[in-house]
Design a protein around this motif. Structure first.
Motif, PDB file in Angstrom:
ATOM      1  N   ALA A 191       0.820  -1.215   0.000  1.00  0.00           N
ATOM      2  CA  ALA A 191       0.000   0.000   0.000  1.00  0.00           C
ATOM      3  C   ALA A 191       0.857   1.270   0.000  1.00  0.00           C
ATOM      4  CB  ALA A 191      -0.930   0.002   1.210  1.00  0.00           C
ATOM      5  N   VAL A 192       2.041   1.211   0.624  1.00  0.00           N
ATOM      6  CA  VAL A 192       2.871   2.414   0.721  1.00  0.00           C
ATOM      7  C   VAL A 192       3.326   2.868  -0.670  1.00  0.00           C
ATOM      8  CG1 VAL A 192       4.940   3.417   1.739  1.00  0.00           C
ATOM      9  CG2 VAL A 192       3.640   1.708   3.003  1.00  0.00           C
ATOM     10  N   TYR A 194       1.889   2.251  -3.529  1.00  0.00           N
ATOM     11  CA  TYR A 194       0.750   2.789  -4.278  1.00  0.00           C
ATOM     12  C   TYR A 194       0.407   4.191  -3.786  1.00  0.00           C
ATOM     13  CZ  TYR A 194       0.146  -2.044  -5.792  1.00  0.00           C
ATOM     14  OH  TYR A 194       0.341  -3.286  -6.318  1.00  0.00           O
ATOM     15  N   ALA A 195       0.481   4.368  -2.447  1.00  0.00           N
ATOM     16  CA  ALA A 195       0.131   5.668  -1.886  1.00  0.00           C
ATOM     17  C   ALA A 195       1.078   6.755  -2.392  1.00  0.00           C
ATOM     18  CB  ALA A 195       0.163   5.607  -0.365  1.00  0.00           C
ATOM     19  N   MET A 196       2.369   6.415  -2.534  1.00  0.00           N
ATOM     20  CA  MET A 196       3.330   7.399  -3.030  1.00  0.00           C
ATOM     21  C   MET A 196       2.946   7.855  -4.432  1.00  0.00           C
ATOM     22  SD  MET A 196       6.890   5.700  -1.741  1.00  0.00           S
ATOM     23  CE  MET A 196       7.980   7.026  -2.220  1.00  0.00           C
ATOM     24  N   VAL A 197       2.570   6.879  -5.262  1.00  0.00           N
ATOM     25  CA  VAL A 197       2.204   7.204  -6.637  1.00  0.00           C
ATOM     26  C   VAL A 197       0.911   8.012  -6.679  1.00  0.00           C
ATOM     27  CG1 VAL A 197       1.711   6.232  -8.885  1.00  0.00           C
ATOM     28  CG2 VAL A 197       3.320   5.099  -7.390  1.00  0.00           C
ATOM     29  N   ILE A 198      -0.054   7.576  -5.863  1.00  0.00           N
ATOM     30  CA  ILE A 198      -1.337   8.281  -5.853  1.00  0.00           C
ATOM     31  C   ILE A 198      -1.129   9.747  -5.486  1.00  0.00           C
ATOM     32  CG2 ILE A 198      -3.548   8.476  -4.631  1.00  0.00           C
ATOM     33  CD1 ILE A 198      -3.487   5.384  -4.404  1.00  0.00           C
TER      34      ILE A 198
END
Lengths: 268, 303
Positions: A191-192, A194-198
């Motif tokens: 999740a980390v 993905y969160a950076m990209v989001i």
């Protein structure tokens, strides 16, 4: 492990280290690095599965500006070597990853050292430019790349000389609650990335597409290729429609007459 | 002008190949400057014959530079065109060349990051990884081959494009096209991310929420199943017709969350990570914390 395998592993590690900074061929991505190490040590299948699993976590790890992500190169190489030494095959994948992630974090420190050491190197280039010495500039450029290769090759070599029994014993001595817990943690670490990209991409305008993607993915019949095709189609339709809306709106379509300014606005 | 010096196609190809090493000497002081100068050397050799011209050119290209490594290619192309003009006697100031480099690197890096790091790589990576997790060698091969075809194709053609249109490119790219590519990539990227979060973030809560004893006839009566092949067939048939495996219906917290929408817990986790990152919590801290949470929650039986 035979001497030939060891040398090949170190070569793969060197390539991964180079690519960790160059980011061109992608030898540092787990999918490629773990597979190659699996290949040269005769653990191809385990290497591929490890690479795939770790790749899922590393999808969002990217070298952007000052953002720090764990070092994919070191994570790939170290976890693959640990997996091979442990002799557990496919079973050892989640443990190898759990051990490799802290190393990947430590790898950031090595990256910082190399990027600092590169400063004097470009000063040597300045001096060479002063004399018109192109050969010397080329030499320092290649030396800097080699330094980045060694950044991963040296830790890899260190891991290789640790006797495999020590690694195996260490891994076996880890209690089940710890390895299972780390595997569960590993499932969440994805999740980390993905969160950076989001955070890099998200604007109010594009959040709805995130929601559509999330809901459609719950339909397990859709493969990733199908999802990709849907995504591309939606993007094309949206661009076309917003263009049509803008031209239909006539004057005042939001432009300030300064194209660069408009783009900068879009980035806010 | 019969004696006009031009860059040959092989000069340009060797610049493109060298630009592969653009980030090799990435440093905290001037970032990609060394790699940029390294890439320009074949062109400098071709264009400038006197020692002092070459020295000036080398120094000019050791100035600060930083962009996404692939979109540096169109900037290289434009710079090559400018240097060619300069070598042929046009008055192109050093500051103009650096102005073009610096002026283009910002907005154009804004295209490279979403397109390559956040769209193409996650898509190809997820595709390759999902094959690889089943032990299929095609996963890594597909990823590696497709990526490098796309990458070098992009680098070569955009460099050529930059070289052909010279200074025009700045106007063109800061027009509608740049914005459109970025927006399209963000849309596709967000869509794919949504899908990835659903499929691959695994959070599973194990606590049992309820145990309901089922009525007789709603579950398989194992006492009446014989241990031979016919018995197994019988059991499977009963299961397929909707009978439960146990006399009690066990519902875990996860089952309840999944009835909202599958992957809901993963979504919440991802959004929390987004929030934390926005508050400048280091990703490294979050990763370490997640491992700790995984271990602790597992030990207390929550996961």
């Amino acid at each position: 492990m035979s001497v030939v395998s060891m040398i090949l592993v170190i070569i793969v590690a060197f390539l991964a280290g180079m690519e960790g900074i160059l980011d061109e061929f992608q030898f540092h991505q787990p999918l490629v690095a773990c597979t190659l190490i699996g290949l040269v040590t005769g653990n191809l299948t385990a290497g591929i599965i490890l690479g795939g699993t770790l790749q899922m976590m590393a999808l969002g790890w990217a070298n952007i500006g000052a953002a720090v992500a764990p070092d994919a190169a070191l994570a790939s190489v170290a976890s693959a070597i640990i997996l091979v030494l442990s002799g557990q095959g496919v079973k050892g994948v989640s443990t190898a990853i759990a051990v490799a992630i802290p190393l990947a974090v430590a790898g950031l420190f090595l990256t910082m050292i190399c990027r600092t050491l590169a400063v004097p190197m470009v000063h040597f280039m300045d001096a060479a430019a002063e004399k018109g010495n192109m050969k010397a500039i080329e030499f320092w450029q290649l030396a800097a790349i080699a330094m980045q290769g060694l950044r991963i090759a040296i830790p890899a070599a260190c891991l290789l000389v640790i006797p495999s029994e020590v690694v195996a014993n260490f891994l076996n001595s880890m209690p089940a609650w710890l390895t299972d817990g780390m595997a569960i943690g590993g499932g969440m670490v994805v999740a980390v990335g993905y969160a950076m990209v989001i955070n890099m991409m998200a604007t109010a305008e594009v959040w709805p597409f995130f929601a559509i993607g999330f809901c459609l993915a719950a339909v397990s019949d859709l493969t990733l290729i199908a999802l990709g095709a849907i995504g591309i189609s939606i993007a094309l339709v949206y661009l076309k429609l917003s263009e049509a809306a803008a031209s239909g709106g006539g004057v005042g379509n939001g432009g300030t007459g300064d194209p660069l300014g408009d783009i900068l606005d879009d980035y806010e | 002008m019969a004696d006009r010096i031009t860059l040959t196609k092989s000069d340009r190809m060797s610049v493109a190949l060298r630009s592969t090493f653009l980030q090799g000497s990435w440093n905290y002081e001037r970032m990609q400057n060394g790699g940029w100068c390294y890439a320009m050397i074949p062109a400098i050799k071709r264009l400038y014959k006197t020692e002092e011209d070459r020295i000036a050119a080398l120094k000019r290209h050791l100035e600060f530079f930083n962009t996404h490594p692939y979109v540096a290619s169109p900037i290289l192309g434009v710079t090559l065109a400018l240097e060619e003009e300069k070598a042929n006697g046009a008055t192109v100031e050093d500051s103009a060349i650096n102005g073009v480099k610096v002026g283009m690197m910002g907005p154009i890096a804004g295209v490279g990051d979403p397109v390559f790091w956040f769209t193409v790589r996650p898509i190809l990576g997820a595709l390759g990884a999902s094959l690889a997790m089943t032990g299929n060698i095609l996963g890594p091969i597909l990823f590696f081959v497709l990526w490098n075809i796309i990458r070098f194709g992009f680098m070569w053609y955009t460099q050529e494009f930059g070289y052909k249109v010279g200074t025009e490119i700045t106007k063109d790219l800061s027009g509608g096209l740049l914005g459109k590519i970025t927006k399209g990539a963000s849309i596709l990227g967000m869509f794919v991310l949504g899908a990835l979060v659903d499929r691959w973030v695994s959070v599973s809560f194990t606590p049992v929420v309820s145990k309901v004893t089922l009525a007789e006839g709603a579950y398989i009566d194992w006492a009446s199943i014989t241990g031979d092949a016919a018995g197994i067939q019988n059991a499977i048939t009963q299961y397929a017709s909707g009978l439960a495996l146990t006399p009690e219906k066990v519902t875990t917290l996860q089952d309840n969350l999944n009835t909202l929408i599958p992957g809901f817990a993963g979504l919440i986790l991802t959004l929390i990570c987004c929030k934390l990152l926005k508050k400048n919590v280091s990703p490294i801290m979050i990763i370490v914390a997640l491992f700790v949470i995984g271990i602790v929650f597992h030990v207390i039986g929550l996961m």
